[in-house]
Design an enzyme around this catalytic site. Structure first.
Site, PDB file in Angstrom:
ATOM      1  N   LYS A 112       0.913  -1.003  -0.164  1.00 21.88           N
ATOM      2  CA  LYS A 112      -0.066   0.456   0.495  1.00 21.88           C
ATOM      3  C   LYS A 112       0.832   1.333  -0.103  1.00 21.88           C
ATOM      4  CE  LYS A 112      -4.315  -1.542   1.946  1.00 21.88           C
ATOM      5  NZ  LYS A 112      -5.410  -1.253   2.325  1.00 21.88           N
ATOM      6  N   LYS A 195      -7.566  -9.398  -8.608  1.00 22.09           N
ATOM      7  CA  LYS A 195      -8.724  -9.862  -7.774  1.00 22.09           C
ATOM      8  C   LYS A 195      -9.484  -8.748  -8.528  1.00 22.09           C
ATOM      9  CE  LYS A 195      -8.644  -9.188  -3.076  1.00 22.09           C
ATOM     10  NZ  LYS A 195      -8.546  -9.502  -1.247  1.00 22.09           N
ATOM     11  N   LYS A 198     -12.339  -2.568  -5.320  1.00 23.41           N
ATOM     12  CA  LYS A 198     -12.348  -1.813  -6.026  1.00 23.41           C
ATOM     13  C   LYS A 198     -12.517  -0.685  -6.408  1.00 23.41           C
ATOM     14  CE  LYS A 198     -12.949  -1.647  -0.949  1.00 23.41           C
ATOM     15  NZ  LYS A 198     -13.827  -1.703   0.190  1.00 23.41           N
TER      16      LYS A 198
HETATM   17  P1  AMP Z   1     -11.720  -5.217   0.915  1.00 20.43           P
HETATM   18  O1  AMP Z   1     -12.780  -4.554  -0.281  1.00 20.43           O
HETATM   19  O2  AMP Z   1     -10.018  -5.032   0.214  1.00 20.43           O
HETATM   20  O3  AMP Z   1     -11.464  -4.195   1.964  1.00 20.43           O
HETATM   21  O4  AMP Z   1     -11.701  -6.854   1.168  1.00 20.43           O
HETATM   22  C1  AMP Z   1     -12.948  -6.785   2.441  1.00 20.43           C
HETATM   23  C2  AMP Z   1     -13.453  -8.294   2.405  1.00 20.43           C
HETATM   24  O5  AMP Z   1     -14.160  -9.244   1.183  1.00 20.43           O
HETATM   25  C3  AMP Z   1     -12.312  -9.387   2.928  1.00 20.43           C
HETATM   26  O6  AMP Z   1     -12.480 -10.056   4.116  1.00 20.43           O
HETATM   27  C4  AMP Z   1     -11.314  -9.902   1.413  1.00 20.43           C
HETATM   28  O7  AMP Z   1     -10.786 -11.415   1.608  1.00 20.43           O
HETATM   29  C5  AMP Z   1     -12.726  -9.388   0.624  1.00 20.43           C
HETATM   30  N1  AMP Z   1     -12.479  -9.444  -0.651  1.00 20.43           N
HETATM   31  C6  AMP Z   1     -12.043  -8.757  -1.539  1.00 20.43           C
HETATM   32  N2  AMP Z   1     -11.625  -8.773  -2.702  1.00 20.43           N
HETATM   33  C7  AMP Z   1     -11.942 -10.317  -2.828  1.00 20.43           C
HETATM   34  C8  AMP Z   1     -11.744 -11.164  -4.115  1.00 20.43           C
HETATM   35  N3  AMP Z   1     -12.166 -10.038  -4.695  1.00 20.43           N
HETATM   36  N4  AMP Z   1     -12.358 -12.058  -3.864  1.00 20.43           N
HETATM   37  C9  AMP Z   1     -13.109 -12.738  -2.760  1.00 20.43           C
HETATM   38  N5  AMP Z   1     -12.420 -11.962  -1.439  1.00 20.43           N
HETATM   39  C10 AMP Z   1     -12.296 -10.976  -1.566  1.00 20.43           C
END
Ligand code: AMP
Ligand code: TRP
Length: 333
Positions: A112, A195, A198
Protein backbone atom coordinates in the site's frame (compact mmCIF):
# COMPACT_ATOMS: atom_id res chain seq x y z
CA UNK A 1 -14.55 -20.39 26.79
CA UNK A 2 -17.20 -20.03 24.12
CA UNK A 3 -15.95 -19.25 20.63
CA UNK A 4 -16.28 -15.62 19.79
CA UNK A 5 -15.89 -14.38 16.25
CA UNK A 6 -14.71 -10.93 15.27
CA UNK A 7 -14.28 -9.62 11.76
CA UNK A 8 -13.97 -6.24 10.13
CA UNK A 9 -14.55 -4.65 6.77
CA UNK A 10 -13.34 -1.26 5.60
CA UNK A 11 -16.09 1.15 4.67
CA UNK A 12 -14.43 2.35 1.49
CA UNK A 13 -16.20 2.15 -1.86
CA UNK A 14 -18.99 -0.06 -2.99
CA UNK A 15 -19.35 -3.74 -2.09
CA UNK A 16 -18.80 -6.18 -4.94
CA UNK A 17 -19.23 -9.86 -5.66
CA UNK A 18 -15.75 -10.62 -4.27
CA UNK A 19 -16.63 -9.06 -0.92
CA UNK A 20 -19.89 -10.97 -0.93
CA UNK A 21 -18.57 -14.43 -1.81
CA UNK A 22 -15.23 -14.01 -0.01
CA UNK A 23 -16.46 -12.47 3.21
CA UNK A 24 -20.03 -11.39 3.82
CA UNK A 25 -21.77 -14.60 2.81
CA UNK A 26 -19.52 -16.53 5.16
CA UNK A 27 -20.37 -14.16 7.98
CA UNK A 28 -24.08 -14.68 7.36
CA UNK A 29 -23.55 -18.41 7.85
CA UNK A 30 -21.37 -18.07 10.93
CA UNK A 31 -23.85 -15.96 12.85
CA UNK A 32 -26.09 -18.99 13.36
CA UNK A 33 -23.57 -20.99 15.35
CA UNK A 34 -21.31 -18.44 17.00
CA UNK A 35 -21.23 -15.24 18.96
CA UNK A 36 -20.32 -12.83 16.19
CA UNK A 37 -19.10 -9.26 16.15
CA UNK A 38 -18.91 -7.50 12.77
CA UNK A 39 -17.26 -4.13 12.57
CA UNK A 40 -17.10 -1.37 9.94
CA UNK A 41 -13.50 -0.38 10.51
CA UNK A 42 -13.70 3.34 9.78
CA UNK A 43 -10.52 4.00 11.80
CA UNK A 44 -8.64 1.64 9.51
CA UNK A 45 -10.13 3.37 6.49
CA UNK A 46 -8.55 6.74 7.33
CA UNK A 47 -5.04 5.27 7.22
CA UNK A 48 -5.32 6.43 3.62
CA UNK A 49 -7.13 9.67 2.71
CA UNK A 50 -10.93 9.52 2.82
CA UNK A 51 -13.23 12.32 1.87
CA UNK A 52 -15.26 12.89 5.08
CA UNK A 53 -18.66 12.87 3.37
CA UNK A 54 -17.81 9.75 1.45
CA UNK A 55 -16.56 8.01 4.58
CA UNK A 56 -19.90 8.70 6.24
CA UNK A 57 -21.94 7.47 3.30
CA UNK A 58 -19.71 4.45 2.71
CA UNK A 59 -20.04 3.43 6.35
CA UNK A 60 -23.82 3.40 5.90
CA UNK A 61 -23.57 1.73 2.51
CA UNK A 62 -21.41 -1.16 3.73
CA UNK A 63 -23.62 -1.62 6.78
CA UNK A 64 -26.65 -1.71 4.47
CA UNK A 65 -24.88 -4.37 2.41
CA UNK A 66 -24.30 -6.56 5.43
CA UNK A 67 -27.89 -6.22 6.60
CA UNK A 68 -29.26 -6.82 3.10
CA UNK A 69 -27.14 -9.95 2.73
CA UNK A 70 -28.70 -11.38 5.87
CA UNK A 71 -26.58 -10.30 8.83
CA UNK A 72 -29.13 -10.02 11.60
CA UNK A 73 -28.29 -7.48 14.31
CA UNK A 74 -30.46 -9.41 16.73
CA UNK A 75 -28.13 -12.41 16.38
CA UNK A 76 -24.83 -10.59 16.33
CA UNK A 77 -23.23 -7.24 16.98
CA UNK A 78 -22.89 -4.85 14.03
CA UNK A 79 -21.20 -1.51 14.64
CA UNK A 80 -18.62 0.98 13.44
CA UNK A 81 -15.24 0.98 15.12
CA UNK A 82 -14.86 4.68 15.94
CA UNK A 83 -17.89 4.61 18.24
CA UNK A 84 -16.13 2.26 20.66
CA UNK A 85 -13.12 3.97 22.24
CA UNK A 86 -11.65 0.71 23.54
CA UNK A 87 -10.14 0.05 20.09
CA UNK A 88 -7.96 3.17 20.11
CA UNK A 89 -7.07 2.73 23.77
CA UNK A 90 -5.87 -0.84 23.39
CA UNK A 91 -4.17 -0.04 20.08
CA UNK A 92 -1.91 2.42 21.91
CA UNK A 93 -0.87 -0.24 24.41
CA UNK A 94 -0.17 -2.57 21.49
CA UNK A 95 1.89 0.11 19.77
CA UNK A 96 4.15 -0.28 22.78
CA UNK A 97 4.08 -4.11 22.74
CA UNK A 98 4.68 -4.75 19.03
CA UNK A 99 8.24 -4.34 17.76
CA UNK A 100 9.30 -2.26 14.76
CA UNK A 101 10.91 -5.36 13.28
CA UNK A 102 7.56 -7.15 13.28
CA UNK A 103 5.76 -4.35 11.47
CA UNK A 104 8.58 -3.98 8.97
CA UNK A 105 7.73 -7.45 7.69
CA UNK A 106 4.08 -6.66 6.87
CA UNK A 107 3.59 -7.13 3.16
CA UNK A 108 0.33 -5.16 3.02
CA UNK A 109 2.10 -2.02 4.23
CA UNK A 110 4.81 -2.48 1.64
CA UNK A 111 2.19 -2.89 -1.09
CA UNK A 112 0.00 0.00 0.00
CA UNK A 113 2.82 2.42 0.75
CA UNK A 114 4.64 1.48 -2.44
CA UNK A 115 7.37 3.83 -3.54
CA UNK A 116 5.82 6.69 -1.57
CA UNK A 117 6.85 5.10 1.73
CA UNK A 118 8.12 8.33 3.30
CA UNK A 119 4.79 9.89 2.52
CA UNK A 120 2.56 7.12 3.94
CA UNK A 121 0.67 7.91 7.14
CA UNK A 122 1.98 6.61 10.45
CA UNK A 123 -1.45 5.05 10.84
CA UNK A 124 -0.96 2.91 7.74
CA UNK A 125 2.20 1.53 9.30
CA UNK A 126 0.62 0.92 12.72
CA UNK A 127 -2.58 -0.50 11.14
CA UNK A 128 -1.89 -4.11 12.18
CA UNK A 129 -1.65 -3.07 15.84
CA UNK A 130 -5.11 -1.51 15.61
CA UNK A 131 -6.38 -4.70 14.00
CA UNK A 132 -4.94 -6.72 16.90
CA UNK A 133 -6.73 -4.36 19.29
CA UNK A 134 -10.03 -4.86 17.42
CA UNK A 135 -9.82 -8.57 17.92
CA UNK A 136 -8.35 -8.75 21.41
CA UNK A 137 -10.55 -6.04 22.94
CA UNK A 138 -13.25 -8.72 22.75
CA UNK A 139 -10.94 -11.66 23.46
CA UNK A 140 -12.21 -13.05 20.17
CA UNK A 141 -11.04 -16.61 19.49
CA UNK A 142 -11.80 -16.90 15.76
CA UNK A 143 -11.33 -14.44 12.94
CA UNK A 144 -12.77 -15.16 9.49
CA UNK A 145 -10.53 -13.37 6.99
CA UNK A 146 -9.30 -13.61 3.45
CA UNK A 147 -5.92 -15.06 2.66
CA UNK A 148 -4.45 -11.52 2.47
CA UNK A 149 -5.08 -10.90 6.17
CA UNK A 150 -3.35 -14.02 7.49
CA UNK A 151 -0.09 -12.22 8.20
CA UNK A 152 -1.92 -9.60 10.27
CA UNK A 153 -3.53 -12.33 12.27
CA UNK A 154 -0.20 -13.95 12.99
CA UNK A 155 0.98 -10.58 14.24
CA UNK A 156 -2.10 -10.40 16.47
CA UNK A 157 -1.09 -13.72 18.01
CA UNK A 158 2.47 -12.47 18.53
CA UNK A 159 1.16 -9.36 20.25
CA UNK A 160 -1.17 -11.37 22.50
CA UNK A 161 1.67 -13.74 23.39
CA UNK A 162 4.15 -10.96 24.11
CA UNK A 163 1.65 -9.07 26.26
CA UNK A 164 0.95 -12.24 28.26
CA UNK A 165 4.69 -13.00 28.64
CA UNK A 166 5.79 -9.45 29.46
CA UNK A 167 3.24 -9.08 32.23
CA UNK A 168 3.22 -12.71 33.37
CA UNK A 169 -0.48 -13.19 32.73
CA UNK A 170 -2.75 -15.52 30.75
CA UNK A 171 -4.94 -12.67 29.66
CA UNK A 172 -5.36 -12.58 25.89
CA UNK A 173 -6.28 -15.70 23.88
CA UNK A 174 -4.34 -16.43 20.69
CA UNK A 175 -7.01 -16.05 18.01
CA UNK A 176 -7.27 -18.48 15.11
CA UNK A 177 -7.78 -17.41 11.50
CA UNK A 178 -10.70 -19.02 9.72
CA UNK A 179 -9.97 -19.11 6.03
CA UNK A 180 -13.28 -20.12 4.60
CA UNK A 181 -14.47 -22.14 1.68
CA UNK A 182 -13.39 -22.82 -1.86
CA UNK A 183 -13.63 -20.39 -4.79
CA UNK A 184 -13.52 -17.45 -2.44
CA UNK A 185 -11.06 -15.53 -4.57
CA UNK A 186 -13.15 -13.83 -7.21
CA UNK A 187 -11.15 -12.42 -10.08
CA UNK A 188 -11.75 -9.40 -12.31
CA UNK A 189 -14.22 -9.93 -15.18
CA UNK A 190 -11.71 -8.19 -17.42
CA UNK A 191 -8.54 -9.99 -16.41
CA UNK A 192 -8.56 -13.45 -14.82
CA UNK A 193 -5.18 -12.88 -13.19
CA UNK A 194 -6.30 -9.89 -11.08
CA UNK A 195 -8.52 -9.88 -8.02
CA UNK A 196 -11.93 -8.32 -8.40
CA UNK A 197 -11.41 -5.06 -6.56
CA UNK A 198 -13.09 -1.79 -5.78
CA UNK A 199 -9.92 0.09 -6.68
CA UNK A 200 -9.89 -1.18 -10.29
CA UNK A 201 -10.84 1.80 -12.52
CA UNK A 202 -13.15 -0.13 -14.90
CA UNK A 203 -16.55 -0.75 -13.34
CA UNK A 204 -16.98 -3.58 -15.87
CA UNK A 205 -14.28 -5.52 -14.01
CA UNK A 206 -16.66 -6.19 -11.12
CA UNK A 207 -20.27 -6.84 -10.20
CA UNK A 208 -21.38 -4.46 -7.47
CA UNK A 209 -24.06 -5.58 -5.06
CA UNK A 210 -26.07 -2.52 -6.08
CA UNK A 211 -26.00 -3.30 -9.84
CA UNK A 212 -29.45 -3.92 -11.28
CA UNK A 213 -30.35 -6.94 -13.49
CA UNK A 214 -29.60 -5.20 -16.81
CA UNK A 215 -26.19 -4.06 -15.70
CA UNK A 216 -25.33 -7.49 -14.27
CA UNK A 217 -26.35 -9.09 -17.59
CA UNK A 218 -24.30 -6.59 -19.58
CA UNK A 219 -21.21 -7.06 -17.42
CA UNK A 220 -21.39 -10.85 -17.69
CA UNK A 221 -21.99 -10.64 -21.45
CA UNK A 222 -18.90 -8.46 -21.83
CA UNK A 223 -16.77 -10.47 -19.41
CA UNK A 224 -13.57 -11.63 -21.06
CA UNK A 225 -13.48 -15.25 -22.24
CA UNK A 226 -11.71 -17.29 -24.86
CA UNK A 227 -13.22 -18.78 -28.04
CA UNK A 228 -13.32 -22.42 -26.87
CA UNK A 229 -16.25 -24.22 -25.29
CA UNK A 230 -15.95 -25.07 -21.59
CA UNK A 231 -13.61 -28.02 -20.95
CA UNK A 232 -14.53 -31.22 -19.13
CA UNK A 233 -11.76 -31.34 -16.55
CA UNK A 234 -10.63 -29.04 -13.77
CA UNK A 235 -7.04 -29.40 -14.97
CA UNK A 236 -8.01 -27.99 -18.38
CA UNK A 237 -10.13 -25.30 -16.78
CA UNK A 238 -7.28 -24.10 -14.62
CA UNK A 239 -5.25 -23.30 -17.72
CA UNK A 240 -7.92 -20.74 -18.67
CA UNK A 241 -8.16 -18.14 -15.88
CA UNK A 242 -11.21 -16.26 -17.21
CA UNK A 243 -13.22 -19.43 -17.79
CA UNK A 244 -12.13 -20.74 -14.41
CA UNK A 245 -13.22 -17.53 -12.71
CA UNK A 246 -16.70 -17.46 -14.28
CA UNK A 247 -17.26 -21.12 -13.50
CA UNK A 248 -16.03 -20.54 -9.95
CA UNK A 249 -18.52 -17.71 -9.57
CA UNK A 250 -21.32 -19.94 -10.85
CA UNK A 251 -20.34 -22.72 -8.45
CA UNK A 252 -20.11 -20.36 -5.48
CA UNK A 253 -23.47 -18.73 -6.21
CA UNK A 254 -25.12 -22.12 -6.77
CA UNK A 255 -23.41 -23.40 -3.63
CA UNK A 256 -21.85 -26.39 -5.36
CA UNK A 257 -18.30 -27.61 -5.93
CA UNK A 258 -16.45 -26.56 -9.07
CA UNK A 259 -16.44 -30.19 -10.29
CA UNK A 260 -20.19 -30.33 -10.06
CA UNK A 261 -20.60 -27.03 -11.89
CA UNK A 262 -18.15 -28.11 -14.56
CA UNK A 263 -20.03 -31.37 -15.08
CA UNK A 264 -23.10 -29.29 -15.82
CA UNK A 265 -21.37 -27.10 -18.43
CA UNK A 266 -18.62 -29.25 -19.97
CA UNK A 267 -18.68 -28.68 -23.74
CA UNK A 268 -21.07 -25.71 -23.50
CA UNK A 269 -20.51 -22.52 -25.47
CA UNK A 270 -19.83 -19.42 -23.45
CA UNK A 271 -22.96 -17.72 -24.74
CA UNK A 272 -25.13 -20.44 -23.17
CA UNK A 273 -23.12 -20.63 -20.01
CA UNK A 274 -23.13 -16.85 -19.58
CA UNK A 275 -26.90 -16.71 -19.99
CA UNK A 276 -27.31 -19.20 -17.16
CA UNK A 277 -24.72 -17.44 -15.03
CA UNK A 278 -26.64 -14.19 -15.54
CA UNK A 279 -29.92 -15.77 -14.44
CA UNK A 280 -28.28 -17.18 -11.34
CA UNK A 281 -26.47 -13.94 -10.49
CA UNK A 282 -29.60 -11.86 -10.93
CA UNK A 283 -31.67 -14.29 -8.87
CA UNK A 284 -29.22 -14.39 -5.98
CA UNK A 285 -27.85 -10.84 -5.98
CA UNK A 286 -30.93 -8.93 -7.18
CA UNK A 287 -32.86 -9.09 -3.91
CA UNK A 288 -29.74 -8.13 -1.93
CA UNK A 289 -29.13 -5.11 -4.16
CA UNK A 290 -32.73 -3.95 -3.88
CA UNK A 291 -32.78 -4.27 -0.12
CA UNK A 292 -29.45 -2.47 0.05
CA UNK A 293 -30.82 0.45 -2.00
CA UNK A 294 -33.80 0.64 0.31
CA UNK A 295 -31.64 0.62 3.45
CA UNK A 296 -29.24 3.23 2.08
CA UNK A 297 -32.18 5.62 1.86
CA UNK A 298 -33.24 4.76 5.43
CA UNK A 299 -30.20 6.31 7.11
CA UNK A 300 -31.92 6.68 10.47
CA UNK A 301 -32.50 2.92 10.65
CA UNK A 302 -28.91 2.10 9.66
CA UNK A 303 -27.53 4.65 12.13
CA UNK A 304 -29.68 3.16 14.88
CA UNK A 305 -28.39 -0.34 14.18
CA UNK A 306 -24.82 0.97 14.42
CA UNK A 307 -25.49 2.96 17.58
CA UNK A 308 -27.12 0.02 19.35
CA UNK A 309 -24.39 -2.31 18.12
CA UNK A 310 -21.75 0.09 19.46
CA UNK A 311 -23.40 0.12 22.89
CA UNK A 312 -23.33 -3.65 23.06
CA UNK A 313 -19.77 -3.79 21.73
CA UNK A 314 -18.68 -1.22 24.28
CA UNK A 315 -20.21 -3.24 27.11
CA UNK A 316 -18.00 -6.19 26.11
CA UNK A 317 -14.79 -4.35 25.26
CA UNK A 318 -14.60 -1.74 27.99
CA UNK A 319 -14.13 -4.13 30.95
CA UNK A 320 -11.52 -6.14 29.02
CA UNK A 321 -9.52 -3.06 28.08
CA UNK A 322 -9.79 -1.67 31.62
CA UNK A 323 -8.32 -4.92 32.93
CA UNK A 324 -5.52 -4.71 30.37
CA UNK A 325 -4.82 -1.15 31.57
CA UNK A 326 -4.58 -2.36 35.16
CA UNK A 327 -2.21 -5.15 34.12
CA UNK A 328 0.00 -2.51 32.49
CA UNK A 329 0.00 -0.58 35.76
CA UNK A 330 -2.17 2.40 34.85
CA UNK A 331 -3.93 3.81 37.92
CA UNK A 332 -7.55 2.74 38.18
CA UNK A 333 -9.97 5.48 37.23
P1 AMP B 1 -11.55 -5.21 0.91
O1 AMP B 1 -12.57 -4.85 -0.11
O2 AMP B 1 -10.21 -5.50 0.30
O3 AMP B 1 -11.49 -4.27 2.09
O4 AMP B 1 -11.99 -6.61 1.51
C1 AMP B 1 -13.11 -6.82 2.34
C2 AMP B 1 -13.32 -8.31 2.48
O5 AMP B 1 -13.70 -8.90 1.23
C3 AMP B 1 -12.05 -9.07 2.93
O6 AMP B 1 -12.42 -10.11 3.81
C4 AMP B 1 -11.50 -9.63 1.64
O7 AMP B 1 -10.75 -10.81 1.85
C5 AMP B 1 -12.77 -9.90 0.83
N1 AMP B 1 -12.50 -9.74 -0.61
C6 AMP B 1 -12.19 -8.58 -1.26
N2 AMP B 1 -12.02 -8.78 -2.59
C7 AMP B 1 -12.20 -10.12 -2.80
C8 AMP B 1 -12.17 -10.95 -3.96
N3 AMP B 1 -11.93 -10.47 -5.19
N4 AMP B 1 -12.40 -12.28 -3.80
C9 AMP B 1 -12.68 -12.77 -2.58
N5 AMP B 1 -12.74 -12.05 -1.45
C10 AMP B 1 -12.50 -10.73 -1.54
N1 TRP C 1 -7.64 -5.41 7.80
C1 TRP C 1 -8.89 -5.99 7.36
C2 TRP C 1 -9.06 -5.79 5.84
O1 TRP C 1 -8.49 -4.89 5.27
C3 TRP C 1 -10.06 -5.36 8.07
C4 TRP C 1 -9.99 -5.55 9.55
C5 TRP C 1 -9.72 -4.59 10.48
C6 TRP C 1 -10.21 -6.76 10.25
N2 TRP C 1 -9.78 -5.13 11.74
C7 TRP C 1 -10.06 -6.44 11.64
C8 TRP C 1 -10.51 -8.07 9.86
C9 TRP C 1 -10.18 -7.42 12.61
C10 TRP C 1 -10.63 -9.03 10.85
C11 TRP C 1 -10.47 -8.71 12.21
O2 TRP C 1 -9.79 -6.55 5.21
Amino acid sequence: MKNRIFSGVQPTGNLHLGNYLGAIRNWVRLQKDFDCIFCMVDMHAITVWQDPKELTSNTRMVTAGLLAAGIDPRNCIVFNQSQVFAHAQLAWIFNCVARLGWLNRMTQFKEKAGKQRENASVGLYAYPNLMAADILAYKATHVPVGEDQKQHLELTRDIAQKFNNDFGVEFFPLPEPQILGEATRVMSLRDGSKKMSKSEPSDYSRINLTDGPDLIADKIRKARTDPHPLPDSIAELEKRPEADNLLGIYAALADMGREQALARFAGAQFSDFKAQLTDLAVASLGPIGEEMQRLVRDTSHVDKVLREGAERANALAEPIVRQAMEIVGFLKA
